[in-house]
Write an enzyme that holds these catalytic residues in place. Structure first.
Site, PDB file in Angstrom:
ATOM      1  N   GLU A 287     -11.085   6.758   1.939  1.00 16.17           N
ATOM      2  CA  GLU A 287      -9.881   7.365   2.509  1.00 16.17           C
ATOM      3  C   GLU A 287      -9.733   8.788   1.977  1.00 16.17           C
ATOM      4  OE1 GLU A 287      -6.399   4.533   3.630  1.00 16.17           O
ATOM      5  OE2 GLU A 287      -6.685   4.413   1.478  1.00 16.17           O
TER       6      GLU A 287
ATOM      7  N   ASN B  63      -2.347  -2.019   5.559  1.00 12.56           N
ATOM      8  CA  ASN B  63      -1.682  -1.759   4.279  1.00 12.56           C
ATOM      9  C   ASN B  63      -0.255  -1.310   4.566  1.00 12.56           C
ATOM     10  OD1 ASN B  63      -0.889  -1.024   1.712  1.00 12.56           O
ATOM     11  ND2 ASN B  63      -2.179   0.813   1.616  1.00 12.56           N
ATOM     12  N   PHE B  64       0.706  -2.202   4.290  1.00 11.13           N
ATOM     13  CA  PHE B  64       2.106  -1.884   4.584  1.00 11.13           C
ATOM     14  C   PHE B  64       2.714  -0.900   3.587  1.00 11.13           C
ATOM     15  CE2 PHE B  64       3.014  -6.280   6.737  1.00 11.13           C
ATOM     16  CZ  PHE B  64       2.182  -5.924   7.779  1.00 11.13           C
TER      17      PHE B  64
ATOM     18  N   SER C  21      -5.089   8.115   8.446  1.00  6.00           N
ATOM     19  CA  SER C  21      -4.509   8.424   9.758  1.00  6.00           C
ATOM     20  C   SER C  21      -5.251   7.733  10.900  1.00  6.00           C
ATOM     21  CB  SER C  21      -4.447   9.938   9.979  1.00  6.00           C
ATOM     22  OG  SER C  21      -3.530  10.524   9.071  1.00  6.00           O
TER      23      SER C  21
ATOM     24  N   HIS D  81      -6.303   2.777  -4.838  1.00  5.52           N
ATOM     25  CA  HIS D  81      -5.722   3.577  -3.756  1.00  5.52           C
ATOM     26  C   HIS D  81      -5.234   4.911  -4.313  1.00  5.52           C
ATOM     27  CE1 HIS D  81      -3.200   4.877  -0.437  1.00  5.52           C
ATOM     28  NE2 HIS D  81      -3.843   3.991   0.314  1.00  5.52           N
TER      29      HIS D  81
END
EC number: 5.3.1.1
Length: 234
Positions: free
Chosen positions: A159, A8-9, A197, A90
């Site tokens: 996440e 995921n940029f 991370s 997200h």
């Protein structure tokens, strides 16, 4: 279950570097990586999806075919580029852009109707984590309430918000316990990824947990060599 790696940029990759990255990654990988490696550039980083060795996805889209939605892209834009994979939920969109559970459900239902592959992100904040595991379970269960957990094109990414961008991943024990709980809720065929991370140093250990079906990688994926290292662990 086959392990997966997703990059995921976010909004961190320069446009032309993103284009070059995608083309170089295509040269590096093989056809068997197509449904195991995913890349999510920002909107300007998207290219017409002619890639055969990985899957190209979008970070966001508005739940309509087209119309007067200034600043948004819609399903027709993505379909024109032959992109049929989408991130939804997200934490940065939930928190920074105030995307509500009802809007996420609307988005999920719309793109489910288009048969998109949906990567649905969930995760608790630090306050919830500090209340104990029972509070974490209740929080994550609520985040999954509004979506069809039996949708065959669903991938779930856990996440923990407190681990995103902090360079401090959740402990292996935390991941093991949380993924074990989530596996009890999800359809057994639904892949469950970990994000937060993740980097080339900890990816192999995290992938070694049976209930981790793959990784959603943020900043560590911005350098192609790092991402290739992580892919080598699949």
């Amino acid at each position: 279950m086959t392990k997966i790696a997703m990059a995921n940029f976010k909004s961190a990759m320069p446009v032309f570097k993103s284009h070059a990255y995608l083309k170089e990654l295509e040269k590096t990988l093989k056809p068997q990586h197509f449904d195991r490696v995913f890349v999510f550039p920002d909107f300007l980083g998207l290219l017409p999806n002619a890639f055969l060795h990985f899957t190209l996805g979008a970070q966001n889209a508005y739940p309509r075919d087209c119309g007067a939605f200034t600043g948004e892209i819609t399903s027709k834009h993505l379909e024109e580029l032959k992109i049929h994979t989408l991130l939804i939920g997200h934490s940065e969109r939930r928190v920074l852009l105030k995307e509500s559970p009802s809007f996420l459900k609307e988005k999920f239902d719309f793109f489910k109707g288009k048969n998109f592959k949906i990567v649905y992100c969930i995760g608790e904040d630090l306050t919830t984590r500090e209340k104990g595991f029972r509070a974490v379970k209740e929080f994550l269960s609520e985040q999954l309430e509004n979506i069809d957990l039996n949708y065959s094109n669903l991938i779930v990414a856990y996440e923990p918000i407190w681990a995103i961008g902090t360079k401090k991943s959740a402990s292996l024990e935390d991941i093991y316990l949380t993924h074990g709980f989530l596996k009890q809720i999800l359809n057994q065929k639904t892949p469950l990824l970990y994000g937060g991370s993740v980097n080339a140093q900890n990816a192999k250990e995290i992938l070694g947990i049976d209930s981790v079906d793959g990784l959603l990688i943020g900043s560590a994926s911005l350098e192609l060599e790092n991402f290739k290292t992580i892919i080598s662990f699949l």
